[in-house]
Design a protein around this motif. Structure first.
Motif, PDB file in Angstrom:
ATOM      1  N   ALA A  20      47.337  -3.544  37.587  1.00 38.40           N
ATOM      2  CA  ALA A  20      48.767  -3.396  37.897  1.00 38.40           C
ATOM      3  C   ALA A  20      48.983  -2.747  39.262  1.00 38.40           C
ATOM      4  N   MET A  21      47.972  -2.048  39.768  1.00 33.87           N
ATOM      5  CA  MET A  21      48.102  -1.395  41.073  1.00 33.87           C
ATOM      6  C   MET A  21      48.268  -2.398  42.204  1.00 33.87           C
ATOM      7  N   VAL A  22      47.698  -3.601  42.039  1.00 31.56           N
ATOM      8  CA  VAL A  22      47.708  -4.576  43.139  1.00 31.56           C
ATOM      9  C   VAL A  22      48.312  -5.934  42.775  1.00 31.56           C
ATOM     10  N   GLU A  23      48.523  -6.207  41.502  1.00 28.73           N
ATOM     11  CA  GLU A  23      48.905  -7.566  41.102  1.00 28.73           C
ATOM     12  C   GLU A  23      50.236  -8.037  41.673  1.00 28.73           C
ATOM     13  N   ASN A  24      51.123  -7.112  42.042  1.00 30.21           N
ATOM     14  CA  ASN A  24      52.424  -7.515  42.588  1.00 30.21           C
ATOM     15  C   ASN A  24      52.453  -7.558  44.111  1.00 30.21           C
ATOM     16  N   ILE A  25      51.341  -7.212  44.763  1.00 30.49           N
ATOM     17  CA  ILE A  25      51.268  -7.313  46.221  1.00 30.49           C
ATOM     18  C   ILE A  25      51.353  -8.791  46.590  1.00 30.49           C
TER      19      ILE A  25
END
Length: 186
Positions: A36-41
């Protein structure tokens, strides 16, 4: 609008506030790596900004690492650029086929900042819950004035709305306490 409909609308709005809170909290780093830390980048992909979760498989091989394996090998450099542009406190290692993101250990100061960020999310969620209560109370008053609800029914409905509000505020407090515990674990 009958009392049951007012209660259902109110509960639905409060549930949305809880779901939004959970979504926001997933992006907050704990001591462990999370996709979740990077999936929306968003990275450029054939001229279109695309979320990483749509471009690559994101896994957690170790507690402090994320492994990103692009579906299309040609997009690796775009993904790496997007992650670097996001200015996350991570080290990016590119082996030509995958990206390995290494998270540094969190200091106590960073953990405290994360906890304060989470508390800010909780306040926002509580504001949304209280707004749902206010809107439901306004509807109850309007129905009472319109003669659809008696005075006793209106008072009972407002009591039920208040109890619902308290229960949802306690759900927020429980979720925040759990997340704080996760953040402060070493």
């Amino acid at each position: 609008m009958p009392a049951d409909d007012i209660m259902m609308d109110c509960e639905e709005n409060m549930e949305k506030a809880i779901e939004h809170l959970k979504h926001e909290m997933r992006t907050v780093r704990t001591g462990r790596a999370s996709p979740a830390m990077v999936e929306n980048i968003r990275a450029e992909y054939y001229g279109t900004p695309t979320e990483l979760r749509g471009m690559a498989a994101i896994s957690v091989p170790e507690a402090t690492q994320l492994l990103i394996k692009p579906f299309d090998a040609g997009s690796l450099k775009f993904i790496e650029k997007a992650i670097n542009d996001a200015k996350l406190p991570i080290t990016v290692r590119n082996d030509g086929k995958t990206l390995r993101l290494i998270l540094p250990a969190m200091s106590q100061e960073v953990r405290k900042k994360m906890v304060s960020q989470v508390k800010g999310f909780s306040e926002t969620a509580k504001i949304h819950i209280r707004n749902a209560r206010r809107d439901a109370n306004k509807l109850a008053d309007a129905e009472q004035k319109g003669g659809i609800l008696t005075e006793d029914q209106g008072a009972k409905l407002k009591e039920d709305i208040q109890e619902l509000t308290k229960s949802y505020e306690s759900k927020v407090d429980e979720a925040i306490a759990k997340k704080e515990k996760e953040i402060m674990e070493v």
